[in-house]
Design a protein around this motif. Structure first.
Motif, PDB file in Angstrom:
ATOM      1  N   ASN A 112       0.828  -1.130   0.040  1.00 15.39           N
ATOM      2  CA  ASN A 112       0.181  -0.042  -0.025  1.00 15.39           C
ATOM      3  C   ASN A 112       0.932   1.296  -0.203  1.00 15.39           C
ATOM      4  N   ALA A 113       1.782   1.232   0.864  1.00 16.54           N
ATOM      5  CA  ALA A 113       2.836   2.398   0.869  1.00 16.54           C
ATOM      6  C   ALA A 113       3.282   2.559  -0.706  1.00 16.54           C
ATOM      7  N   ILE A 114       3.837   1.596  -1.101  1.00 15.45           N
ATOM      8  CA  ILE A 114       4.424   1.578  -2.441  1.00 15.45           C
ATOM      9  C   ILE A 114       3.542   2.184  -3.551  1.00 15.45           C
ATOM     10  N   TYR A 115       2.170   1.795  -3.640  1.00 12.34           N
ATOM     11  CA  TYR A 115       1.159   2.263  -4.339  1.00 12.34           C
ATOM     12  C   TYR A 115       0.827   3.839  -4.086  1.00 12.34           C
ATOM     13  N   ILE A 116       0.848   4.172  -3.089  1.00 10.61           N
ATOM     14  CA  ILE A 116       0.922   5.691  -2.556  1.00 10.61           C
ATOM     15  C   ILE A 116       1.927   6.559  -3.208  1.00 10.61           C
ATOM     16  N   VAL A 117       3.234   6.264  -2.951  1.00  8.12           N
ATOM     17  CA  VAL A 117       4.344   6.930  -3.810  1.00  8.12           C
ATOM     18  C   VAL A 117       4.226   6.851  -5.203  1.00  8.12           C
ATOM     19  N   LEU A 124       5.911   7.238 -11.974  1.00  8.62           N
ATOM     20  CA  LEU A 124       6.899   6.450 -11.190  1.00  8.62           C
ATOM     21  C   LEU A 124       6.416   5.028 -11.127  1.00  8.62           C
ATOM     22  N   LYS A 125       7.534   3.936 -11.032  1.00  4.30           N
ATOM     23  CA  LYS A 125       7.046   2.375 -10.775  1.00  4.30           C
ATOM     24  C   LYS A 125       8.219   2.070  -9.783  1.00  4.30           C
ATOM     25  N   GLY A 130      13.182  -2.979  -8.433  1.00  7.43           N
ATOM     26  CA  GLY A 130      13.814  -1.705  -9.233  1.00  7.43           C
ATOM     27  C   GLY A 130      13.036  -0.586  -9.067  1.00  7.43           C
ATOM     28  N   ILE A 131      13.402   0.550  -9.666  1.00  8.43           N
ATOM     29  CA  ILE A 131      12.710   1.621  -9.766  1.00  8.43           C
ATOM     30  C   ILE A 131      12.741   2.334 -11.277  1.00  8.43           C
ATOM     31  N   ASN A 153      10.958  12.500 -10.880  1.00 11.27           N
ATOM     32  CA  ASN A 153      11.923  12.158 -10.172  1.00 11.27           C
ATOM     33  C   ASN A 153      12.176  12.193  -8.812  1.00 11.27           C
ATOM     34  N   PRO A 154      11.676  11.067  -7.943  1.00 10.49           N
ATOM     35  CA  PRO A 154      11.690  11.677  -6.588  1.00 10.49           C
ATOM     36  C   PRO A 154      12.921  11.672  -5.992  1.00 10.49           C
TER      37      PRO A 154
END
Length: 255
Positions: A112-117, A124-125, A130-131, A153-154
């Protein structure tokens, strides 16, 4: 020459990267050179997996009215995950994480945290493998654009907040970045650019690692050196190339 070796974001944070500790030990043992190391990959995930960062990202998501109206229940679920993010991070580092029911709960919180970001940043993926940004990593012009794009670009925000102040406070003169995979390229070059612009004490930036060795011809042919983001690349075994490069720089010898 005060030196720092960096592992950039874009790798699996659950798999310790051992090359830099080995190089550090080798340089100390064989050349009496002291270098510091910094795993900005692990630190980046620590940075985004915080209540403050996730709440900021969720606010960006909330600004999209379509998402808010259509997924109110989902937003509330995200808020619950944000409240438990420290629990998830801490548990993942213990044997408790090996218990199936606990692992499932922790994985849900982190997913869930990754989805929010990912939703808060354009294109962004992020995953644990990987990023990826919206830019094509195989095109040098696209990579250059990514290094300047504050909406996609975070790493820019992360570096300016945490890494650039650290480099300046430690007064490093040499920075070496070890790039293992393609997914780390934009993160690494973004850091190089910001160091060039904000760290006046840094005299030399060098890229190394498995990916750099494999893509050396591409890096030279596509004009990456023309960017001015870095000065040299180190190929093959880092213990040897890093030792010889630092020796040359410390003694003002030809590279």
């Amino acid at each position: 020459m005060k030196s720092l070796l960096v592992f950039p974001p874009g790798w699996n944070p659950a798999s310790p990267y051992l090359a830099l500790p080995i190089i550090k030990s080798y340089l100390k043992e064989n050349s009496n050179m002291d270098v510091d190391i910094k795993d900005t990959n692990v630190e980046f995930f620590d940075y985004i997996f915080t209540k403050s960062y996730l709440n900021k990202c969720l606010q960006r998501v909330n600004n999209n009215m379509l998402i808010c109206k259509k997924h109110n229940n989902t937003i509330n679920m995200f808020k619950d995950s944000i409240e438990e993010i420290e629990f998830a991070k801490n548990t993942m580092r213990t044997y408790e994480y090996l218990k199936p029911h606990i692992r499932k709960h922790v994985d849900t919180i982190l997913s869930n945290a990754i989805y929010i970001v990912n939703t808060a940043w354009d294109g962004l993926k992020i995953s644990f493998n990987g990023i990826d940004l919206k830019y094509n990593k195989s095109c040098s012009l696209e990579v250059y654009k990514a290094c300047y794009d504050i909406t996609s670009n975070p790493f820019i925000e992360y570096y300016l907040d945490k890494i650039i102040p650290y480099i300046n406070s430690m007064e490093y003169e040499f920075i070496g970045l070890s790039i293992t995979g393609h997914s780390q390229l934009i993160a690494a070059l973004t850091l190089c650019r910001l160091i060039r612009e904000n760290c006046k004490k840094v005299k030399h930036i060098s890229l190394g690692g498995n990916y750099i060795t494999r893509a050396a011809n591409l890096i030279c042919d596509c004009g990456y050196f023309d960017s001015g983001f870095f000065d040299t690349i180190m190929l093959y075994e880092g213990e040897i190339s890093c030792k010889e490069l630092l020796y040359a720089l410390n003694n003002n010898s030809p590279i």
